[in-house]
Design an enzyme around this catalytic site. Structure first.
Site, PDB file in Angstrom:
ATOM      1  N   LYS A  86      -5.559 -18.121 -42.759  1.00  0.00           N
ATOM      2  CA  LYS A  86      -6.216 -18.204 -41.472  1.00  0.00           C
ATOM      3  C   LYS A  86      -5.781 -19.428 -40.687  1.00  0.00           C
ATOM      4  CE  LYS A  86     -10.504 -16.539 -43.587  1.00  0.00           C
ATOM      5  NZ  LYS A  86     -11.824 -16.984 -44.059  1.00  0.00           N
ATOM      6  N   GLY A  87      -5.214 -20.397 -41.405  1.00  0.00           N
ATOM      7  CA  GLY A  87      -4.989 -21.730 -40.828  1.00  0.00           C
ATOM      8  C   GLY A  87      -4.127 -21.766 -39.581  1.00  0.00           C
TER       9      GLY A  87
ATOM     10  N   ASP B  24       0.633 -23.115 -40.409  1.00  0.00           N
ATOM     11  CA  ASP B  24      -0.042 -24.327 -39.934  1.00  0.00           C
ATOM     12  C   ASP B  24       0.612 -25.602 -40.461  1.00  0.00           C
ATOM     13  OD1 ASP B  24      -0.857 -23.789 -42.550  1.00  0.00           O
ATOM     14  OD2 ASP B  24      -3.003 -23.918 -42.132  1.00  0.00           O
TER      15      ASP B  24
ATOM     16  N   ASP C 270       3.260 -28.458 -47.082  1.00  0.00           N
ATOM     17  CA  ASP C 270       2.903 -29.597 -47.941  1.00  0.00           C
ATOM     18  C   ASP C 270       3.921 -29.617 -49.087  1.00  0.00           C
ATOM     19  OD1 ASP C 270       1.662 -31.404 -49.597  1.00  0.00           O
ATOM     20  OD2 ASP C 270      -0.308 -30.499 -49.521  1.00  0.00           O
TER      21      ASP C 270
ATOM     22  N   LYS D 202       4.265 -32.234 -43.947  1.00  0.00           N
ATOM     23  CA  LYS D 202       4.120 -33.409 -44.828  1.00  0.00           C
ATOM     24  C   LYS D 202       5.420 -33.529 -45.617  1.00  0.00           C
ATOM     25  CE  LYS D 202      -0.857 -32.863 -45.701  1.00  0.00           C
ATOM     26  NZ  LYS D 202      -1.840 -32.575 -46.770  1.00  0.00           N
TER      27      LYS D 202
ATOM     28  N   ASP E 253      -8.804 -25.941 -42.210  1.00  0.00           N
ATOM     29  CA  ASP E 253     -10.180 -26.076 -42.695  1.00  0.00           C
ATOM     30  C   ASP E 253     -10.289 -26.958 -43.926  1.00  0.00           C
ATOM     31  OD1 ASP E 253      -8.893 -24.361 -44.597  1.00  0.00           O
ATOM     32  OD2 ASP E 253     -10.876 -23.735 -45.270  1.00  0.00           O
TER      33      ASP E 253
ATOM     34  N   ARG F  76     -12.404 -25.595 -38.584  1.00  0.00           N
ATOM     35  CA  ARG F  76     -11.285 -24.879 -37.948  1.00  0.00           C
ATOM     36  C   ARG F  76     -11.346 -24.943 -36.429  1.00  0.00           C
ATOM     37  NH1 ARG F  76      -8.534 -21.972 -41.897  1.00  0.00           N
ATOM     38  NH2 ARG F  76      -9.793 -21.040 -43.551  1.00  0.00           N
TER      39      ARG F  76
HETATM   40  P1  5GP Z   1       2.028 -25.835 -49.701  1.00  0.00           P
HETATM   41  O1  5GP Z   1       2.243 -24.544 -50.439  1.00  0.00           O
HETATM   42  O2  5GP Z   1       3.160 -26.201 -48.780  1.00  0.00           O
HETATM   43  O3  5GP Z   1       1.682 -26.959 -50.639  1.00  0.00           O
HETATM   44  O4  5GP Z   1       0.720 -25.672 -48.863  1.00  0.00           O
HETATM   45  C1  5GP Z   1       0.625 -24.834 -47.804  1.00  0.00           C
HETATM   46  C2  5GP Z   1      -0.816 -24.461 -47.521  1.00  0.00           C
HETATM   47  O5  5GP Z   1      -1.735 -25.423 -48.066  1.00  0.00           O
HETATM   48  C3  5GP Z   1      -1.067 -24.483 -46.040  1.00  0.00           C
HETATM   49  O6  5GP Z   1      -0.822 -23.242 -45.456  1.00  0.00           O
HETATM   50  C4  5GP Z   1      -2.523 -24.868 -45.959  1.00  0.00           C
HETATM   51  O7  5GP Z   1      -3.325 -23.722 -46.060  1.00  0.00           O
HETATM   52  C5  5GP Z   1      -2.762 -25.723 -47.171  1.00  0.00           C
HETATM   53  N1  5GP Z   1      -2.705 -27.179 -46.853  1.00  0.00           N
HETATM   54  C6  5GP Z   1      -1.757 -28.067 -47.208  1.00  0.00           C
HETATM   55  N2  5GP Z   1      -2.047 -29.303 -46.756  1.00  0.00           N
HETATM   56  C7  5GP Z   1      -3.223 -29.180 -46.094  1.00  0.00           C
HETATM   57  C8  5GP Z   1      -4.037 -30.109 -45.370  1.00  0.00           C
HETATM   58  O8  5GP Z   1      -3.773 -31.303 -45.245  1.00  0.00           O
HETATM   59  N3  5GP Z   1      -5.165 -29.595 -44.810  1.00  0.00           N
HETATM   60  C9  5GP Z   1      -5.522 -28.273 -44.910  1.00  0.00           C
HETATM   61  N4  5GP Z   1      -6.653 -27.896 -44.305  1.00  0.00           N
HETATM   62  N5  5GP Z   1      -4.780 -27.377 -45.586  1.00  0.00           N
HETATM   63  C10 5GP Z   1      -3.631 -27.827 -46.164  1.00  0.00           C
END
Ligand code: 5GP
Length: 174
Positions: free
Chosen positions: A41-42, A98, A101, A129, A157, A163
């Site tokens: 949803k982000g 969104d 990470d 990030k 969120d 959100r």
């Molecule tokens: P990754 O797989 O790259 O570690 O993470 C991606 C998903 O983790 C993003 O789509 C998001 O939903 C969540 N996420 C990563 N960092 C954050 C953050 O700082 N805040 C929030 N709300 N969600 C995050």
């Protein structure tokens, strides 16, 4: 537990950046039709602002994948909760997410969607990030590089809260 929020990116900064990204995308796809995929949803707030500023014809679709749930750290396991309605075959596709990470979610998504044989597949993210990457993946259209902090607002969120904030804020729990 009390939450503290500090504005990291103001709504004005975000609006400018979204306009800029939309221009970049519009220029690159001149004469083509785009299929833009919102990762729920982000990305929903970013997505709805972005598509309205794109000048080439756009069709949209939605996909939901497992995220952190109520935790603030990734499990590394990616699961499709809602798949696309549309076929990607021969189409120009942009995934709109969104935040990147660790990169695990997008890496999985790109591999999964590439297998559906689009004409092209690119990634657009609002927040990146870059220092947290565990796998090699980068955005073709990147909004802001941000530090390793947990952020909420503008669609993002924490356990479904925040959100609707217009700014992107760092969340501190104490
Ligand atoms: P990754 O797989 O790259 O570690 O993470 C991606 C998903 O983790 C993003 O789509 C998001 O939903 C969540 N996420 C990563 N960092 C954050 C953050 O700082 N805040 C929030 N709300 N969600 C995050």
């Amino acid at each position: 537990m009390q939450d503290k929020l500090h504005v990291l990116l103001s709504r004005e900064q975000i609006i400018k950046k979204v306009e800029h990204l939309a221009q970049e995308i519009s220029q690159e796809y001149q004469g083509e039709e785009l299929l833009m995929i919102c990762i729920l949803k982000g990305a929903v707030v970013f997505f709805s602002d972005l598509i309205r500023s794109i000048s080439v014809p756009v069709k949209i679709d939605f996909m939901a994948v497992s995220s952190y749930g109520k935790a603030t750290k990734t499990s590394g396991v990616v699961q499709i909760i809602k798949d696309l309605d549309a076929s990607l075959k021969g189409r120009h596709v942009v995934i709109v997410e969104d935040i990147i990470d660790t990169g695990l979610t997008l890496k999985y998504l790109v591999e999964n969607l590439e297998a559906r044989k689009p004409a092209s597949l690119k990634i657009c993210v609002l927040l990146d990030k870059v220092d947290c990457r565990q796998v090699e993946i980068s955005a073709d259209y990147q909004g802001f590089v941000i530090p390793d902090e947990y952020v909420v607002g503008y669609g993002l969120d924490c356990a479904e809260k925040y959100r609707n904030l217009a700014d992107v804020c760092v969340l501190q729990r104490s």
